[in-house]
Design an enzyme around this catalytic site. Sequence first.
Site, PDB file in Angstrom:
ATOM      1  N   ASP A 248      89.358  79.634  50.646  1.00  0.00           N
ATOM      2  CA  ASP A 248      90.564  80.408  50.355  1.00  0.00           C
ATOM      3  C   ASP A 248      91.136  80.054  48.977  1.00  0.00           C
ATOM      4  OD1 ASP A 248      92.464  82.263  50.885  1.00  0.00           O
ATOM      5  OD2 ASP A 248      93.570  81.063  52.351  1.00  0.00           O
TER       6      ASP A 248
ATOM      7  N   GLU B  22      88.431  91.437  58.712  1.00  0.00           N
ATOM      8  CA  GLU B  22      89.718  91.936  58.190  1.00  0.00           C
ATOM      9  C   GLU B  22      89.651  92.191  56.679  1.00  0.00           C
ATOM     10  OE1 GLU B  22      89.568  89.173  60.372  1.00  0.00           O
ATOM     11  OE2 GLU B  22      89.982  90.619  61.959  1.00  0.00           O
ATOM     12  N   ASN B  23      88.665  91.595  56.014  1.00  0.00           N
ATOM     13  CA  ASN B  23      88.592  91.719  54.544  1.00  0.00           C
ATOM     14  C   ASN B  23      88.292  93.146  54.056  1.00  0.00           C
ATOM     15  OD1 ASN B  23      87.235  88.384  53.912  1.00  0.00           O
ATOM     16  ND2 ASN B  23      89.349  89.099  53.887  1.00  0.00           N
TER      17      ASN B  23
ATOM     18  N   LEU C  91      93.180  79.348  61.512  1.00  0.00           N
ATOM     19  CA  LEU C  91      91.728  79.521  61.677  1.00  0.00           C
ATOM     20  C   LEU C  91      91.281  80.890  61.167  1.00  0.00           C
ATOM     21  CD1 LEU C  91      90.662  78.070  65.150  1.00  0.00           C
ATOM     22  CD2 LEU C  91      89.985  77.292  62.898  1.00  0.00           C
ATOM     23  N   SER C  92      92.227  81.842  61.108  1.00  0.00           N
ATOM     24  CA  SER C  92      91.924  83.195  60.616  1.00  0.00           C
ATOM     25  C   SER C  92      90.668  83.788  61.254  1.00  0.00           C
ATOM     26  CB  SER C  92      91.782  83.192  59.086  1.00  0.00           C
ATOM     27  OG  SER C  92      93.006  82.868  58.496  1.00  0.00           O
TER      28      SER C  92
HETATM   29  C1  FPP Z   1      89.204  84.129  49.797  1.00  0.00           C
HETATM   30  O1  FPP Z   1      90.030  83.998  48.653  1.00  0.00           O
HETATM   31  C2  FPP Z   1      87.817  84.374  49.415  1.00  0.00           C
HETATM   32  C3  FPP Z   1      87.030  85.427  49.823  1.00  0.00           C
HETATM   33  C4  FPP Z   1      87.497  86.460  50.752  1.00  0.00           C
HETATM   34  C5  FPP Z   1      85.647  85.600  49.329  1.00  0.00           C
HETATM   35  C6  FPP Z   1      84.833  84.351  49.337  1.00  0.00           C
HETATM   36  C7  FPP Z   1      83.493  84.635  48.826  1.00  0.00           C
HETATM   37  C8  FPP Z   1      82.823  83.882  47.924  1.00  0.00           C
HETATM   38  C9  FPP Z   1      83.355  82.642  47.324  1.00  0.00           C
HETATM   39  C10 FPP Z   1      81.447  84.288  47.523  1.00  0.00           C
HETATM   40  C11 FPP Z   1      80.410  83.640  48.418  1.00  0.00           C
HETATM   41  C12 FPP Z   1      79.065  84.157  48.062  1.00  0.00           C
HETATM   42  C13 FPP Z   1      77.956  84.079  48.838  1.00  0.00           C
HETATM   43  C14 FPP Z   1      76.685  84.673  48.375  1.00  0.00           C
HETATM   44  C15 FPP Z   1      77.959  83.472  50.154  1.00  0.00           C
HETATM   45  P1  FPP Z   1      91.220  85.036  48.470  1.00  0.00           P
HETATM   46  O2  FPP Z   1      90.703  86.211  47.723  1.00  0.00           O
HETATM   47  O3  FPP Z   1      91.816  85.352  49.801  1.00  0.00           O
HETATM   48  O4  FPP Z   1      92.222  84.229  47.597  1.00  0.00           O
HETATM   49  P2  FPP Z   1      93.814  84.380  47.632  1.00  0.00           P
HETATM   50  O5  FPP Z   1      94.253  83.944  48.991  1.00  0.00           O
HETATM   51  O6  FPP Z   1      94.259  83.457  46.552  1.00  0.00           O
HETATM   52  O7  FPP Z   1      94.143  85.812  47.333  1.00  0.00           O
END
Ligand code: FPP
Length: 249
Positions: A29, A76-77, A204-205
């Site tokens: 996160d 949810e994403n 845990l989301s």
């Molecule tokens: C959450 O941060 C992150 C994600 C939803 C994406 C995570 C994915 C990666 C790091 C890429 C992984 C790649 C592979 C190939 C497995 P956020 O966007 O919710 O951050 P925020 O809470 O600050 O907005």
Amino acid sequence: MTAQPTKLQFLPPDLKRELLPKHVAVIMDGNGRWAKRQGLPRIMGHKRGVDTLKDLLRCCKDWGIAALTAYAFSTENWKRPQEEVDFLMTLFQKVLRQELREMMEENVQIQFVGNLQALPPSLQAEISRSMAETRHNQAIRFTVATNYGGRQEILQACRAIAEKVQQGLLKPDQIDEELFESHLYTAGITDPDLLIRTSGEMRLSNFLLWQMAYGEIYITDALWPDFDRHEFHRALSAYQKRERRFGKV
Ligand code: FPP
């Protein structure tokens, strides 16, 4: 798997090898916030997050941790702006294609859990290829939760079991924890001993709801792109100080 300095290449001496978690899971996160702080678009945070994940995978391998599971995309994403969803799908595909050779060289077994049929077909093809090619690799088991939701996972297991009961293949009193687990996406993967969540959120989301029944949770304020080997060392030190009782006294 290039990038990131390889400081702390070996297990830090204050950590006890016999008390290491066998399986670590991560909720990555804070990518968006990291990017914002740098004055960059959110997607740059995800790009940087990939480097962090690659180094953590290599670190687990270097330090002798047998399994790593990462929450890459939740059910949810999909509600995020279309632009960001498209970027993430393309990023997953690109990273998989680019890293396959190195995963083979490093003996990494990759697998994906989640509702994979709902992913773009080109990504599904890349996922199938990487899972098939790495299936005999043994250095570390790397699981990527993509379009994953813990409740959905439990529901689809219930449906599959109910169908077997309806067809007369199973009796209700045969449904025990072992049988139930064998119908989860994570069938055959041991439960995580330690779940790390970055960026300070204490939830845990919808991640590994069944599997985390007895797992330890460690929360750090570090944003995911800043989660380096020193942060991981801190998480493991905290884990090793805990007493795991599994419900016993
Ligand atoms: C959450 O941060 C992150 C994600 C939803 C994406 C995570 C994915 C990666 C790091 C890429 C992984 C790649 C592979 C190939 C497995 P956020 O966007 O919710 O951050 P925020 O809470 O600050 O907005």
